[in-house]
Design a protein around this motif. Structure first.
Motif, PDB file in Angstrom:
ATOM      1  N   ALA A  76      42.906  39.280  31.773  1.00 40.50           N
ATOM      2  CA  ALA A  76      42.234  38.401  32.721  1.00 40.50           C
ATOM      3  C   ALA A  76      41.246  39.218  33.536  1.00 40.50           C
ATOM      4  O   ALA A  76      41.563  40.332  33.970  1.00 40.50           O
ATOM      5  CB  ALA A  76      43.252  37.740  33.642  1.00 40.50           C
ATOM      6  N   PRO A  77      40.032  38.709  33.750  1.00 40.76           N
ATOM      7  CA  PRO A  77      39.065  39.450  34.579  1.00 40.76           C
ATOM      8  C   PRO A  77      39.556  39.555  36.018  1.00 40.76           C
ATOM      9  O   PRO A  77      40.365  38.749  36.477  1.00 40.76           O
ATOM     10  CB  PRO A  77      37.793  38.593  34.476  1.00 40.76           C
ATOM     11  CG  PRO A  77      38.276  37.242  34.074  1.00 40.76           C
ATOM     12  CD  PRO A  77      39.506  37.445  33.254  1.00 40.76           C
ATOM     13  N   THR A  78      39.094  40.548  36.698  1.00 40.48           N
ATOM     14  CA  THR A  78      39.492  40.735  38.091  1.00 40.48           C
ATOM     15  C   THR A  78      38.744  39.752  38.986  1.00 40.48           C
ATOM     16  O   THR A  78      37.663  39.269  38.653  1.00 40.48           O
ATOM     17  CB  THR A  78      39.202  42.164  38.551  1.00 40.48           C
ATOM     18  OG1 THR A  78      37.799  42.431  38.398  1.00 40.48           O
ATOM     19  CG2 THR A  78      39.998  43.159  37.737  1.00 40.48           C
ATOM     20  N   GLY A  79      39.335  39.471  40.149  1.00 41.65           N
ATOM     21  CA  GLY A  79      38.699  38.567  41.095  1.00 41.65           C
ATOM     22  C   GLY A  79      39.558  37.352  41.393  1.00 41.65           C
ATOM     23  O   GLY A  79      40.699  37.236  40.921  1.00 41.65           O
ATOM     24  N   THR A  80      39.008  36.441  42.139  1.00 41.28           N
ATOM     25  CA  THR A  80      39.738  35.244  42.534  1.00 41.28           C
ATOM     26  C   THR A  80      39.518  34.101  41.543  1.00 41.28           C
ATOM     27  O   THR A  80      38.627  34.164  40.692  1.00 41.28           O
ATOM     28  CB  THR A  80      39.274  34.784  43.928  1.00 41.28           C
ATOM     29  OG1 THR A  80      37.860  34.557  43.878  1.00 41.28           O
ATOM     30  CG2 THR A  80      39.593  35.828  44.982  1.00 41.28           C
ATOM     31  N   ILE A  81      40.356  33.081  41.672  1.00 47.22           N
ATOM     32  CA  ILE A  81      40.166  31.841  40.929  1.00 47.22           C
ATOM     33  C   ILE A  81      39.582  30.839  41.910  1.00 47.22           C
ATOM     34  O   ILE A  81      40.260  30.380  42.825  1.00 47.22           O
ATOM     35  CB  ILE A  81      41.511  31.326  40.362  1.00 47.22           C
ATOM     36  CG1 ILE A  81      42.133  32.356  39.421  1.00 47.22           C
ATOM     37  CG2 ILE A  81      41.309  30.000  39.644  1.00 47.22           C
ATOM     38  CD1 ILE A  81      43.535  32.004  38.961  1.00 47.22           C
ATOM     39  N   ASP A  82      38.309  30.542  41.733  1.00 48.10           N
ATOM     40  CA  ASP A  82      37.599  29.688  42.699  1.00 48.10           C
ATOM     41  C   ASP A  82      37.469  28.264  42.188  1.00 48.10           C
ATOM     42  O   ASP A  82      37.060  28.040  41.038  1.00 48.10           O
ATOM     43  CB  ASP A  82      36.203  30.256  42.983  1.00 48.10           C
ATOM     44  CG  ASP A  82      36.262  31.543  43.798  1.00 48.10           C
ATOM     45  OD1 ASP A  82      37.380  31.888  44.248  1.00 48.10           O
ATOM     46  OD2 ASP A  82      35.212  32.180  43.974  1.00 48.10           O
TER      47      ASP A  82
END
Length: 773
Positions: free
Chosen positions: A641-647
């Motif tokens: 899964a790519p890094t970062g938030t789920i927006d």
């Protein structure tokens, strides 16, 4: 084999050779001649009927060492009433098991291996293999139990001065010699051993007549009265007496173990086994009454040879004990190798493959006989009768319980192939038999029951871990089918509620390897809570592409298996791509499991804009929610899964509920567990900031999904979205399929909004779920 049989076999072999040459001249194949050869050899082999092949082995094994050397102790300690109860319970369990055995034996062509063969073909290779090991060990250890019983009786006959010459090794030496004699008898062949059993049966019946004749003169009412109540010694109880007695009735499998040597197993096994149970049950009942009336309680408890001591002719009873123990040992020594041979033929453990080979026209399992001999010899060196009997009881109980359970499953799954000719077995009797076996195990010894079941479970797990492919149909697929059928009907009939909504997604992944991201995101979005199908459309003429369709389905299945996806393949051949997709979406699924969502890749072909928009409108018209995935396949890292938030960009409840639910399902995957969800909204005025924030927090609270709310005040929506979500792992946005004539502008706007994001999921919901459900 007799001389006449040898001549018959030689004649048939010559005949087969002539027919093979004739077939080859006519263009026949070798397989046909081999089959004919096998049939002719079978006719020349030793094949036994009901009396010799089933009734006699069962009777001799049941009327064995326990009857002569321990039955008096069971009656004396338990009391006549409890002894009869023990007999009834044991006979009920074995009768119910025999009914199950008869049902399976008349439902399939029974080959060698007896109960192992029947159980493995019903419950599958894993459980069948575990039972095969237990059943083989039970039979092999039984040989030691019977031989030790023989030695006890021999010690009472052989003068003490002779025993003194051997010292403490007399019992072991005598038991070893008898074990070797049994081994040689069985090594010669089953045909010779069966003939020996007829002679043994005659001696056994004479010894019983001698016992009853001698006991008649000693029968007293006061003895009968004293023996009505229990008289347990220290450490003994009803259940220890049951454990001691139960091996006496385990001979019901002696005939089934000879299944490969029977003329008609389907007829002989039910008839011979049930008649043996009735006959031996009558003997044990009369014997309990006679023992209770003829002997004082103390004599029954302390004298293991009480049967001999009250008989009319002690010599006949001694011969009967020798005959019973030898015949029981002979039956187990014949049965155990055949179980191992059948087990080895299934190639569950490659190291045991050497035991699959048979010798001679009768396919005698001589290698397995040798191993059985060594196991029984080790038990002779280590054990005694009272110690061995409870262990054997556990092994047999597990085998009987699983046999009943396999028949119960066959009955309950309503498999059309389950059509036993034996009509006296019912699912209720099979269930009672299975529960009775397991229950009695725990009543006898909870510790040993747990150890036995755990050992069987561990062995089953090990076999399953080896991923052995069974070459036969088993009941597990039937159980799954029947359960699925009933559940489909229940779901179909029950009124749908939004609380029960689950994602049932068709991912149009094509040939998969070029669109792996669709398959993996489809797996993530169902997250083990829904159903995923990987769809592929092959455009062209069906008659020309049927072979390709089969091949592509195999490729899809391999991809699913290699990537450990919980998914189903769906390949369709059609002359038009769009129409084929519509047909697939409409028809794929069953009952309540029709797809409710379609996952598609982002179209980059401007010439297909109108066709793509038309497809989207048609799918919405079919009441399917749309999930469009826009990502760069070249930058997509499989299973990472790519890094970062789920927006999630909130623009109203129409698509918002589904977006929030899909984001929540992403977090159910191990790859996404550390991510966090942001529920985002843009407003154009500071005045509405508090109200919008409260609204989003209320949605999060109602939905019971862990997320954070953020409201952005901005005039330029596109710029604000880019700046907020530029480092996000995935961005969810709602959309509506463009109307006719507005396709180009609509897709241009969607492209503009998502250009700077690594992965965008566009969602168009047709409803069916509610966040507060």
């Amino acid at each position: 084999m007799s001389k006449s049989n040898k001549r018959t076999t030689q004649k048939m072999q010559k005949q087969t050779k002539r027919e093979t040459q004739k077939l080859q001249k006519q263009g026949g194949n070798k397989t046909t001649s081999m089959i004919k050869m096998k049939k002719l050899e079978d006719l020349g082999a030793n094949k036994f009927g009901t009396f010799g092949g089933v009734f006699t082995p069962c009777t001799l094994t049941i009327l064995g060492v326990i009857m002569f050397l321990r039955y008096g102790q069971v009656v004396g300690q338990s009391g006549l009433i409890n002894a009869i109860i023990i007999l009834l319970i044991a006979k009920i369990i074995t009768t119910l098991t025999s009914l199950s055995l008869s049902a399976i034996a008349t439902n399939t062509r029974v080959k060698g291996g007896g109960a192992y063969y029947l159980i493995s073909r019903s419950l599958g290779v894993e459980l069948g293999g575990a039972i095969g090991v237990f059943f083989f060990l039970a039979q092999a250890i039984s040989v030691a139990m019977y031989v030790i019983g023989f030695t006890e009786a021999l010690s009472d006959v052989v003068p003490l001065e002779i025993q003194a010459n051997f010292g403490a090794w007399f019992d072991v030496s005598a038991a070893s010699a008898v074990n070797f004699f049994i081994f040689i008898c069985v090594l010669i062949g089953a045909g010779w051993a069966i003939k020996v059993q007829y002679f043994i049966l005659g001696i056994l019946l004479l010894s019983l007549i001698s016992f009853f004749a001698g006991a008649l003169g000693d029968m007293r009412l006061d003895n009968l009265y004293q023996n009505l109540q229990p008289n347990y010694v220290d450490g003994q109880s009803f259940f220890t007496m049951f454990a001691l007695f139960f091996p006496a009735v385990t001979g019901i499998m002696a005939g089934a173990n000879m299944s490969g040597d029977l003329k008609d197993p389907g007829r002989s096994i039910p008839k011979g086994t049930l008649w043996a149970i009735v006959f031996t049950g009558f003997i044990y009942l009369i014997m309990a009454l006679v023992l209770a009336a003829a002997c004082a309680p103390q004599s029954l408890v302390s004298d293991s040879l009480i049967v001999k001591n009250i008989a009319w002719s002690k010599t006949l009873v001694v011969l009967g004990i020798f005959a019973a123990t030898l015949s029981s040992a002979l039956g187990s020594m014949m049965g155990a190798p055949r179980i191992l041979q059948a087990f080895a033929k299934d190639n569950i453990f490659s190291s045991l493959r050497i035991f699959s080979h048979g010798s001679g026209v009768n396919n005698e399992p001589r290698r397995a006989v040798i191993l059985t001999f060594f196991i029984s010899q080790i038990c002779i060196l280590l054990g005694d009768l009272n110690a061995i009997a409870p262990i054997i009881t556990m092994f047999f109980m597990i085998t009987y319980g699983m046999l009943n359970l396999s028949t119960f499953y066959e009955s309950m799954t309503k498999n059309p192939s389950y059509r036993p000719r034996f009509r006296y077995s019912h699912w209720s009797t099979e269930l009672i038999g299975a529960l009775g076996c397991i229950g009695v195990m725990f009543l006898i010894s909870p510790v040993w029951a747990i150890i036995s079941i755990s050992a069987m479970g561990a062995l089953k797990w090990y076999i399953a871990r080896k991923e052995i492919e069974a070459r036969w149909g088993d009941v597990q697929s039937g159980v799954a089918f029947e359960r699925a059928r009933k559940n489909l009907l229940i779901i179909q009939d029950e009124r749908y509620h939004p609380k029960n909504w689950r994602p049932i997604i068709i991912a149009l992944s094509g040939g998969v390897w070029s669109r792996v991201h669709l398959a993996i995101y489809g797996h993530w979005l169902t997250a083990g809570h829904g159903i995923l199908s990987l769809g592929q459309i092959i455009v062209g003429n069906m008659d020309d592409l049927l072979g390709r369709r089969v091949n592509q389905e195999k490729i899809l299945k391999k991809f699913i298996r290699d990537n450990e996806l919980s998914a189903f393949p769906a390949v369709v051949v059609g002359s038009d791509l769009t129409e084929s997709i519509k047909s697939l979406v409409q028809c794929h699924g069953l009952g309540g499991f029709h797809c409710n969502s379609v996952l598609l890749g982002w179209s980059t072909d401007p010439e297909r804009t109108k066709d793509f928009a038309s497809l989207l409108r048609a799918l919405v018209g079919l009441k399917k929610s749309l999930i469009l995935l826009r990502t760069d396949p070249n930058k997509f890292s499989r299973w990472e899964a790519p890094t970062g938030t789920i927006d999630i960009w909130w623009r109203g409840q129409k698509n918002g509920h589904l977006m929030l639910l899909l984001a929540h399902l992403l977090l159910k995957n191990n790859e996404w567990r550390t991510h966090r969800i942001r529920l985002l909204r843009i407003i154009n005025s500071e005045a509405g900031l508090d109200e919008a924030t409260n609204h989003l927090n209320e949605l999060i609270h109602i939905s019971r999904i862990k997320a954070s709310a953020q409201v952005i005040v901005a005039k330029d929506v596109t710029t604000a979205m880019r700046m907020t979500s530029v480092r996000s792992a995935v961005v969810f946005m709602g959309f509506t399929p463009p109307e006719e004539g507005q396709e180009e502008q609509s897709f241009k706007n969607m492209t503009k909004l998502s250009d700077h994001f690594s992965t965008t999921v566009f969602v168009s919901s047709v409803g069916g779920m509610e966040l507060d459900a």
